[in-house]
Structure formats: C-alpha cells, structure tokens
Scaffold this motif. Structure first.
Motif, PDB file in Angstrom:
ATOM      1  N   GLU A 181     -17.595 -31.825 -28.299  1.00 60.87           N
ATOM      2  CA  GLU A 181     -17.194 -32.611 -29.404  1.00 60.87           C
ATOM      3  C   GLU A 181     -16.149 -33.959 -28.995  1.00 60.87           C
ATOM      4  N   ALA A 182     -15.549 -33.514 -28.015  1.00 58.22           N
ATOM      5  CA  ALA A 182     -14.431 -34.375 -27.340  1.00 58.22           C
ATOM      6  C   ALA A 182     -15.143 -35.759 -26.419  1.00 58.22           C
ATOM      7  N   ARG A 183     -16.587 -35.457 -26.379  1.00 55.83           N
ATOM      8  CA  ARG A 183     -17.198 -36.386 -25.750  1.00 55.83           C
ATOM      9  C   ARG A 183     -16.822 -36.973 -24.475  1.00 55.83           C
ATOM     10  N   PRO A 184     -16.585 -36.023 -23.419  1.00 60.40           N
ATOM     11  CA  PRO A 184     -16.684 -36.447 -22.074  1.00 60.40           C
ATOM     12  C   PRO A 184     -17.924 -36.927 -21.510  1.00 60.40           C
ATOM     13  N   ASP A 185     -17.895 -37.886 -20.475  1.00 59.20           N
ATOM     14  CA  ASP A 185     -19.053 -38.517 -20.107  1.00 59.20           C
ATOM     15  C   ASP A 185     -20.017 -37.708 -19.195  1.00 59.20           C
ATOM     16  N   VAL A 186     -19.215 -36.632 -18.503  1.00 58.29           N
ATOM     17  CA  VAL A 186     -20.058 -35.665 -18.074  1.00 58.29           C
ATOM     18  C   VAL A 186     -19.501 -34.535 -18.017  1.00 58.29           C
ATOM     19  N   PHE A 187     -20.284 -33.446 -18.253  1.00 52.54           N
ATOM     20  CA  PHE A 187     -20.102 -31.999 -18.401  1.00 52.54           C
ATOM     21  C   PHE A 187     -20.597 -31.031 -17.238  1.00 52.54           C
ATOM     22  N   ASN A 188     -19.546 -30.758 -16.553  1.00 53.01           N
ATOM     23  CA  ASN A 188     -19.983 -30.125 -14.971  1.00 53.01           C
ATOM     24  C   ASN A 188     -19.517 -28.649 -15.391  1.00 53.01           C
ATOM     25  N   HIS A 189     -20.130 -27.741 -14.827  1.00 52.16           N
ATOM     26  CA  HIS A 189     -20.063 -26.354 -14.784  1.00 52.16           C
ATOM     27  C   HIS A 189     -20.857 -25.905 -13.612  1.00 52.16           C
ATOM     28  N   ASN A 190     -19.914 -25.399 -12.600  1.00 49.44           N
ATOM     29  CA  ASN A 190     -20.655 -24.816 -11.359  1.00 49.44           C
ATOM     30  C   ASN A 190     -21.290 -23.516 -11.550  1.00 49.44           C
ATOM     31  N   LEU A 191     -22.315 -23.297 -10.942  1.00 53.54           N
ATOM     32  CA  LEU A 191     -22.933 -21.999 -10.694  1.00 53.54           C
ATOM     33  C   LEU A 191     -22.317 -21.389  -9.602  1.00 53.54           C
ATOM     34  N   GLU A 192     -21.935 -22.095  -8.644  1.00 55.70           N
ATOM     35  CA  GLU A 192     -21.236 -21.655  -7.510  1.00 55.70           C
ATOM     36  C   GLU A 192     -22.166 -20.922  -6.447  1.00 55.70           C
ATOM     37  N   THR A 193     -22.908 -20.023  -6.927  1.00 58.11           N
ATOM     38  CA  THR A 193     -23.800 -19.306  -5.914  1.00 58.11           C
ATOM     39  C   THR A 193     -25.060 -18.741  -6.654  1.00 58.11           C
ATOM     40  N   VAL A 194     -26.069 -18.308  -5.691  1.00 57.94           N
ATOM     41  CA  VAL A 194     -27.181 -17.632  -6.315  1.00 57.94           C
ATOM     42  C   VAL A 194     -27.013 -16.366  -6.981  1.00 57.94           C
ATOM     43  N   PRO A 195     -27.875 -15.898  -7.883  1.00 58.06           N
ATOM     44  CA  PRO A 195     -27.440 -14.634  -8.861  1.00 58.06           C
ATOM     45  C   PRO A 195     -27.450 -13.378  -8.123  1.00 58.06           C
ATOM     46  N   SER A 196     -27.864 -13.244  -6.895  1.00 60.57           N
ATOM     47  CA  SER A 196     -27.722 -12.073  -6.218  1.00 60.57           C
ATOM     48  C   SER A 196     -26.311 -11.826  -5.445  1.00 60.57           C
ATOM     49  N   LYS A 197     -25.618 -13.048  -5.694  1.00 63.00           N
ATOM     50  CA  LYS A 197     -24.344 -12.906  -4.764  1.00 63.00           C
ATOM     51  C   LYS A 197     -23.219 -12.900  -5.702  1.00 63.00           C
ATOM     52  N   TYR A 198     -23.481 -12.825  -7.075  1.00 57.12           N
ATOM     53  CA  TYR A 198     -22.427 -13.025  -8.179  1.00 57.12           C
ATOM     54  C   TYR A 198     -21.640 -11.634  -7.894  1.00 57.12           C
ATOM     55  N   LEU A 199     -22.039 -10.691  -7.767  1.00 55.23           N
ATOM     56  CA  LEU A 199     -21.255  -9.367  -7.772  1.00 55.23           C
ATOM     57  C   LEU A 199     -20.148  -9.562  -6.820  1.00 55.23           C
ATOM     58  N   LYS A 200     -20.395  -9.959  -5.775  1.00 56.31           N
ATOM     59  CA  LYS A 200     -19.265 -10.003  -4.519  1.00 56.31           C
ATOM     60  C   LYS A 200     -18.695 -11.401  -4.565  1.00 56.31           C
ATOM     61  N   VAL A 201     -19.178 -12.573  -4.894  1.00 49.72           N
ATOM     62  CA  VAL A 201     -18.592 -13.961  -4.840  1.00 49.72           C
ATOM     63  C   VAL A 201     -17.857 -14.282  -6.299  1.00 49.72           C
TER      64      VAL A 201
END
Length: 324
Positions: A181-201
């Motif tokens: 609602e604050a209307r930034p021009d770009v909304f970024n959110h990083n996945l960082e890595t593939v799903p199989s690496k989430y538990l450790k990374v």
C-alpha cells in the motif's frame, strides 16, 4: 549459548563489542576457499567512496553493503550508490550464508525514516534500495517501518524511485499489504537458494511461503514490479535452479538475479562450487527464454547491484512487451 569472538573487527571498550554470530559457535570450521580470478575485486580507495561513507555515518545509518560484506561496495559507494538497511543491524534469524549480526534486536529508531530520507536527498539518488534485517520480534515484522521510510523519501525526494527488499513476513498477517500500500516501485524478496537447501541454508524460512509472498504482491498491485534473487555455489543442482525459475514465473515475477555465494567466515556454510561466467550466461539465456523481463546473472551479481540501471531496463522491457 556459546559465543564467537570476532578478533579482527571487534571494537574495544564499546557497546558493539559483542559476538556477531553466537549461534554458529558449535559449527565445524569450513575453510574459506581462494576465490577464482573472475571474482576478485579491488579495495575501495575513491574519494567519493569516503564521502558516501561519511554521509552514512553522519546520518547514523546502517547499510547492507557493509553489514553483508558485499564485494561491490567499492564500486557502488564510489558512484554514491548505497542500499540502506533499516530496523537496526541485528537479525532474529540465523541463516547459514549471511554475515549480518544475529541476536535480539533493540527498539526501532523512530528517527530512522527521516534519516534515510535525508541521506537519499543529500546523495541525490535517482533510485534507492531499502532492505532490512528480519524482525520476527515485531508484530508486523517491521512492515509499518518500511512504509514510513517510503513515505519519508517520497516527501523529500519525490522523483526518486524506491525498491524494497523485504523479509518474508512469515506468520505476520497483514504485513505484506502495509508495504504494498506504500507503493514502492519495485518489491524484491529473495528466495536465496533452491528448496532442497533451505533446511541448512535458510532454516527459519519456508520456500513456498516466499514464492507465495511474491505472487500475492502481484495480486494486490499488478503494476508493481517484482524481483527475486538466489545464490549459486551452495550445492544446488542445475535442474533445481531451472525449476526455481519456473516457480518464480508462475508467481509472475519480473526480475531475477543470480550471483555467486561467497563464504563470510569459517563458521558459515562452505562454498561448494565456483560457478563459471559461462554457466552464468547459460542461466541468463534460459531465464529470459522463460519470460523474465530482466535477468542479471554474473558471479558478482547482488540484489541491489546496479539497481537503478536495472530498473530503467525493467521499465523499458515492460513497455516493449506491451507495445507502448
């Protein structure tokens, strides 16, 4: 909880003299590998770099450039480009790749929004990136503070375009809506890595929640540009990276960044491979073929690197796609 003492950067007789990553104390040492020639960067020496540093200090600001140990800080600060990290310098998460301090954060600084806005105006920024630590301790994860910073920048620098790089707001109902609602021009959110690496990374996060967050941004405002990024070199398989691209395109994400993971210390996740520039070019070609409007894939690519130039490319790509 056992502490790690930073004997290199730890100030003496200072409130900052506290362990940076106490949660990593019992992890085995992972030797930091020598970087290949295509990743090495020059140490910052430019006078403009010092001017930017002085401006950041004068406004009592935190930058992700410094906190995350970005290899591009010399180049960016020499061009008076900086990515501001709000909500303090201490993160409530403990990701295995990240160099940002972890622990219990202090209270939110009510003067921070205006301080960031003043720095943006003083630097004459055409495009600014605002990111933050994770603040799981706050009811809204810091969403209202993001909105306040956006509002302050709009008031002092109305022509500056704003990109936010947010946490995942996991279990923070209504937080995403506040930022959109604050209307930034770009909304970024990083996945960082593939799903199989989430538990450790990225153990505190959930892969499909992050994908859904990006998808929901488009549902709330279909004109807002969305962006996400990953690191490679963490042990991911090539086909996993390609599947991640498909997941992001299913969420209608416009912009993908891919960069080489670099290990901050012996206690962080090891680099399992150095991806060659040729492999990065291959990822770039495939990502464009899958429909991303903009792709940045190089060893030194980071989410906010060349963000202003990339935003101009992003707008031009959408205009060309729509034929107007």
């Amino acid at each position: 909880m056992v502490t790690i003492v930073d004997t290199l950067n730890r100030p003496q007789n200072s409130s900052e003299a506290r362990p940076r990553h106490p949660e990593k104390a019992h992890r085995p040492d992972n030797p930091v590998q020598r970087k290949p020639k295509w990743i090495r960067v020059k140490a910052p020496t430019s006078p403009v770099y010092r001017e930017t540093q002085d401006l950041v200090r004068a406004n009592n600001l935190v930058t992700v450039c410094e906190e995350a140990g970005c290899p591009n800080i010399g180049e960016c600060w020499s061009k008076k480009h900086a990515s501001f990290m709000i909500l303090g310098d201490t993160c409530t998460r403990a990701c295995a790749f990240c160099n940002v301090r972890t622990g219990m954060p202090g209270p939110v600084d009510p003067k921070e929004a205006q301080g960031v806005a003043d720095a943006v105006a003083a630097m004459g920024l055409e495009h600014v990136v605002i990111t933050s630590v994770d603040r799981d301790d706050l009811d809204d994860g810091g969403a209202k503070h993001f909105a306040d910073v956006i509002s302050a920048i709009r008031a002092t620098s109305p022509s500056t375009t704003i990109e936010v790089l947010t946490p995942d707001f996991l279990r923070k109902d209504g937080a995403l809506e506040i930022v959109v609602e604050a209307r930034p021009d770009v909304f970024n959110h990083n996945l960082e890595t593939v799903p199989s690496k989430y538990l450790k990374v990225r153990p505190g996060a959930r892969y499909f929640h992050s994908v859904r967050l990006l998808q929901k941004v488009k549902e709330l405002d279909d004109e807002m540009f969305t962006k996400s990024g990953i690191m490679v070199g963490l042990g991911e398989e090539r086909n996993e990276v390609l599947q991640l691209m498909d997941d992001l395109r299913a969420a209608d994400v416009d912009f993908l960044t891919i960069g080489q993971y670099l290990q901050p210390s012996k206690k962080h996740h090891p680099v399992l491979s150095f991806v060659t520039p040729e492999e990065f070019k291959g990822y770039e070609r495939i990502a464009y073929a899958k429909g991303f409007l903009k792709v940045s894939a190089t060893p030194l690519t980071r989410s906010s690197h060349h963000a202003g130039e990339d935003f101009a490319d992003l707008r031009a790509a959408r205009k060309a796609k729509l034929g107007r």
